[in-house]
Design a protein around this motif. Structure first.
Motif, mmCIF file in Angstrom:
data_model
loop_
_atom_site.group_PDB
_atom_site.id
_atom_site.type_symbol
_atom_site.label_atom_id
_atom_site.label_comp_id
_atom_site.label_asym_id
_atom_site.label_seq_id
_atom_site.Cartn_x
_atom_site.Cartn_y
_atom_site.Cartn_z
ATOM 1 N N ILE A 1 0.768 -1.317 0.033
ATOM 2 C CA ILE A 1 -0.236 0.024 -0.115
ATOM 3 C C ILE A 1 0.721 1.535 -0.164
ATOM 4 O O ILE A 1 1.995 1.359 0.520
ATOM 5 N N LYS A 2 0.208 2.355 -0.684
ATOM 6 C CA LYS A 2 1.191 3.498 -0.804
ATOM 7 C C LYS A 2 1.627 4.153 0.738
ATOM 8 O O LYS A 2 0.762 4.108 1.449
ATOM 9 N N GLY A 3 2.543 4.523 0.715
ATOM 10 C CA GLY A 3 3.294 4.950 1.858
ATOM 11 C C GLY A 3 3.746 3.898 3.081
ATOM 12 O O GLY A 3 4.347 4.339 3.935
ATOM 13 N N SER A 4 3.378 2.690 2.649
ATOM 14 C CA SER A 4 3.838 1.900 3.729
ATOM 15 C C SER A 4 5.276 1.447 3.642
ATOM 16 O O SER A 4 6.145 1.844 2.732
ATOM 17 N N GLY A 5 5.719 0.556 4.724
ATOM 18 C CA GLY A 5 7.139 0.067 4.680
ATOM 19 C C GLY A 5 7.902 1.473 5.363
ATOM 20 O O GLY A 5 7.480 2.610 6.016
ATOM 21 N N THR A 6 9.423 1.447 5.287
ATOM 22 C CA THR A 6 10.102 2.234 5.819
ATOM 23 C C THR A 6 10.769 3.248 4.640
ATOM 24 O O THR A 6 11.367 2.735 3.638
ATOM 25 N N LYS A 7 10.402 4.484 4.882
ATOM 26 C CA LYS A 7 10.901 5.499 3.861
ATOM 27 C C LYS A 7 10.347 4.951 2.546
ATOM 28 O O LYS A 7 11.031 5.139 1.484
ATOM 29 N N ASN A 8 9.047 4.689 2.433
ATOM 30 C CA ASN A 8 8.370 4.341 0.925
ATOM 31 C C ASN A 8 8.978 3.299 0.422
ATOM 32 O O ASN A 8 8.855 2.956 -0.824
ATOM 33 N N PHE B 1 8.290 -0.822 0.792
ATOM 34 C CA PHE B 1 7.940 -1.981 1.709
ATOM 35 C C PHE B 1 8.275 -3.302 1.238
ATOM 36 O O PHE B 1 8.425 -3.652 0.350
ATOM 37 N N THR B 2 8.818 -4.027 2.349
ATOM 38 C CA THR B 2 9.501 -5.323 2.059
ATOM 39 C C THR B 2 8.668 -6.292 2.578
ATOM 40 O O THR B 2 7.938 -6.338 3.799
ATOM 41 N N PHE B 3 8.107 -7.408 1.885
ATOM 42 C CA PHE B 3 7.491 -8.410 2.341
ATOM 43 C C PHE B 3 7.980 -9.917 2.333
ATOM 44 O O PHE B 3 9.004 -9.912 1.376
ATOM 45 N N PRO B 4 8.087 -10.493 3.529
ATOM 46 C CA PRO B 4 7.140 -10.319 4.645
ATOM 47 C C PRO B 4 7.526 -9.356 5.611
ATOM 48 O O PRO B 4 6.852 -9.328 6.583
ATOM 49 N N LYS C 1 2.224 -6.829 8.924
ATOM 50 C CA LYS C 1 2.073 -6.878 10.394
ATOM 51 C C LYS C 1 1.674 -8.467 10.617
ATOM 52 O O LYS C 1 2.225 -8.959 11.526
ATOM 53 N N ASN C 2 0.949 -9.171 9.772
ATOM 54 C CA ASN C 2 0.726 -10.460 10.032
ATOM 55 C C ASN C 2 0.783 -11.338 8.522
ATOM 56 O O ASN C 2 -0.458 -11.583 7.837
ATOM 57 N N PRO C 3 2.138 -11.457 7.796
ATOM 58 C CA PRO C 3 2.186 -11.953 6.727
ATOM 59 C C PRO C 3 1.329 -13.522 6.542
ATOM 60 O O PRO C 3 0.984 -13.786 5.316
ATOM 61 N N TYR C 4 1.765 -14.261 7.501
ATOM 62 C CA TYR C 4 1.300 -15.654 7.309
ATOM 63 C C TYR C 4 -0.045 -15.981 8.381
ATOM 64 O O TYR C 4 0.703 -16.944 9.473
ATOM 65 N N PRO C 5 -1.067 -15.456 8.431
ATOM 66 C CA PRO C 5 -2.046 -15.900 9.361
ATOM 67 C C PRO C 5 -2.093 -17.187 9.819
ATOM 68 O O PRO C 5 -2.602 -17.899 10.748
ATOM 69 N N ASP C 6 -2.093 -18.097 8.454
ATOM 70 C CA ASP C 6 -2.662 -19.371 8.561
ATOM 71 C C ASP C 6 -1.358 -20.158 8.933
ATOM 72 O O ASP C 6 -1.546 -21.453 9.283
ATOM 73 N N ARG C 7 -0.316 -19.831 8.831
ATOM 74 C CA ARG C 7 1.070 -20.348 9.310
ATOM 75 C C ARG C 7 1.870 -19.580 9.803
ATOM 76 O O ARG C 7 3.141 -19.147 9.499
ATOM 77 N N PRO C 8 1.523 -19.123 11.136
ATOM 78 C CA PRO C 8 2.494 -18.298 11.758
ATOM 79 C C PRO C 8 3.833 -18.814 12.332
ATOM 80 O O PRO C 8 4.762 -17.975 12.603
ATOM 81 N N ASN C 9 3.820 -20.194 12.591
ATOM 82 C CA ASN C 9 5.033 -20.516 12.978
ATOM 83 C C ASN C 9 5.812 -21.397 11.837
ATOM 84 O O ASN C 9 6.849 -22.043 11.997
ATOM 85 N N ASN C 10 5.344 -21.170 10.634
ATOM 86 C CA ASN C 10 5.933 -21.993 9.636
ATOM 87 C C ASN C 10 5.829 -21.057 8.168
ATOM 88 O O ASN C 10 5.050 -21.075 7.254
#
Length: 565
Positions: free
Chosen positions: A216-223, A225-228, A232-241
């Motif tokens: 999303i526009k403006g997200s990340g550090t200094k415009n 955005f690095t995924f993951p 905030k919650n990149p893998y809700p179905d696999r938080p430990n994997n």
């Protein structure tokens, strides 16, 4: 051929619907300088992302045949943006080694590469015995095996292609997926010395039928955005994997790598973690030729040097991430993938915890003419009204999408039909896709900066408007069974770009996939309706369709205090 594939591997197939010497002191100094320069590369100035990375094409290796194949023709309908899967029969008739793979897309009638502004190769992935091995996005990076290495090929293998091609205009297209192999048959003398490599598929979203995320526009550090990392919650179905990692199951040597990104992407990184310490193995950079920078498919991705070798140990954690420029716009349904060439066992290479791997990178091809945005994306198109200066239309509760227009409020309509409808602040305007959504005619309502009136391309419009709203793709698509996947799954995983809302299976009965996906689909997801956010402040809002960027519309939000009782 289909009947020979058991049910469990079939489910797996659908879900994937994805000897160096130590450097001298001088080389180490050069690598350090390159890393420092790379870390400070600005992606926010005009043409700054055209880094003039050199092109290196190794050519046809000794003993290799040049074999050209095509798959199709495929009839792509207006608005189509779905995943389909087919058995791939066009391939070599004898055993041997694939030492080069060049993907492409051509028009069935002209034999030429269609402009990306008309037909978009979202992706094609060739799976060999259920493993993703070769692939293509619109940047069409070439797979090159380093000298002495190759991908093993036998006539007993099962080849399947997972493809997603979308039509950005209002006319049908017929296209072929093409792929040229550099192939060394077993009968050639050169075949005797080839070492086998496989493709380790690294993806920030892992094994998912449609592995995408939003930046999303403006997200990340200094415009940036690095995924993951920045999610905030990149893998809700696999938080430990986490989906972006692979734990090495053997000692081996990495011999090649390159990245895949969408417009807005800057680079993908490949990292290695051992005993809690993480080091960078390679950064694949996006070299944009587009004058405005990271906004279009006019891009090529960099790959490792032919002599790049990294030794890994069993238990090492290989991971990847993807970085996007969020200064200009939001980027929806984007990817971050890093195919890595890996040997079956240890074959030398540097220990990355002792010696920094060579960061030299090259492009596998130069600028692609079909990926250039037309000059019109930088000029105002008089066909569009300026909604900011137009008289407001009547108050409305619904806008209908039909025949590739927004009714009312389409910016191409004259008079009252084009007048932006009004909605009271705090209330919502409902959009309904009535444009054959059950036959894959997808549409979005995506905010673009007013007046949003330049020509259509990939680099314009951008998702940069007030409110930063986006409907997702309104339409319907199939679900599939992923229970047999490593890491788990369920019976109804979406294999589509449609909004993930359960829908009656009848909605996916007409149109849609025509290949293997239709045979094994389990259900349906999608919707035809979307409501504007209640939080939008007073003012004029312009929007466009991400699937068909020539579609533009507008509405106005009116303060409640200005409404007379």
């Amino acid at each position: 051929m289909l009947s020979s594939l058991p049910a469990k591997p079939l489910a797996f197939v659908v879900a994937l619907c994805a000897i160096v010497a130590l450097p001298t002191a001088a080389q180490a100094s050069r690598i350090g300088a390159e890393q420092k320069a790379d870390a400070h590369t600005s992606a926010f100035k005009r043409s700054a992302t055209n880094m003039k990375i050199p092109v290196r094409d190794p050519g046809v290796p000794a003993g290799a045949q040049v074999l050209k194949y095509k798959f199709g023709p495929m009839k792509i309908k207006p608005g189509q943006n779905i995943i389909d899967i087919d058995v791939q029969k066009e391939r070599p008739a004898v055993n041997g080694w694939i030492v080069g793979f060049r993907p492409g897309l051509i028009d069935a009638k002209t034999g030429k590469n269609p402009p990306v502004t008309e037909v978009h190769l979202h992706h094609a992935v060739w799976l060999v015995d259920l493993q993703p091995t070769f692939a293509a996005g619109e940047e069409k990076t070439n797979f090159n095996a380093p000298a002495g290495y190759g991908w093993r090929y036998t006539t007993k293998q099962v080849w399947i292609v997972n493809h997603m091609i979308h039509d950005l205009v209002a006319q049908d297209h017929e296209v072929y997926l093409t792929y040229t192999m550099y192939f060394i048959p077993d009968t050639a003398p050169e075949a005797a010395g080839i070492h086998e490599i496989k493709t380790q598929w690294m993806d920030v979203e892992g094994v998912k039928p449609y592995p995408v995320f939003n930046a999303i526009k403006g997200s990340g550090t200094k415009n940036r955005f690095t995924f993951p990392d920045d999610a905030k919650n990149p893998y809700p179905d696999r938080p430990n994997n986490p989906r972006n990692v692979w734990v090495a199951d053997r000692d081996a040597t990495l011999v090649s790598a390159f990245g895949h990104l969408h417009p807005g992407g800057l680079w993908t990184d490949l990292d290695l973690t051992r005993n809690g310490k993480t080091v960078r193995l390679f950064r694949s950079r996006a070299n944009y030729y587009e004058p405005s920078g990271a906004t279009s498919w006019d891009v090529a991705m960099s790959a490792t040097d032919p002599n790049w070798r990294v030794a890994i140990k069993k238990g090492d954690i290989l991971s990847t991430n993807a970085t996007y420029d969020t200064s200009k716009a939001s980027w929806y349904e984007v990817m971050g993938i890093m195919p890595v060439g890996i040997t079956n066992g240890p074959e030398g290479g540097v220990d990355p915890f002792v010696t920094t791997p060579d960061q030299t990178d090259f492009l596998t091809h130069g600028r692609l003419p079909e990926n250039k945005d037309p000059a019109s994306v930088r000029k105002r198109n008089p066909a569009y009204n300026d909604a900011r200066t137009m008289r407001a239309g009547p108050f409305k509760t619904k806008v209908v999408i039909k025949n590739f227009t927004y009714q009312p409020g389409d910016l191409t309509y004259p008079g009252k039909r084009g007048a932006p409808p009004q909605v009271i602040q705090g209330q919502q305007l409902t959009f309904v896709n009535e444009d054959k959504p059950t036959t894959v005619r997808f549409h979005t309502i995506t905010a673009c900066k007013a007046p949003c009136d330049k020509g259509s391309g990939i680099g314009f419009p951008l998702a940069d408007g007030r409110g930063l709203f986006d409907s997702g793709e309104l339409g319907f698509g199939p679900t599939i069974n992923t229970q047999s996947l490593s890491g788990g799954g369920d019976l109804s995983t979406p294999s589509t770009a449609a909004v993930d809302i359960p829908a009656d299976k009848s909605k996916c009965a007409d149109g849609g996939p025509t290949g293997l996906t239709r045979v094994i689909q389990t259900g349906c997801v999608g919707t035809t309706e979307w409501k504007t956010p209640k939080t939008l402040g007073p003012g004029t809002y312009t929007y466009f369709c991400r699937v068909h960027p020539f579609m533009r519309g507008a509405f106005k939000v009116v303060p409640k205090k200005k409404i007379k009782a």
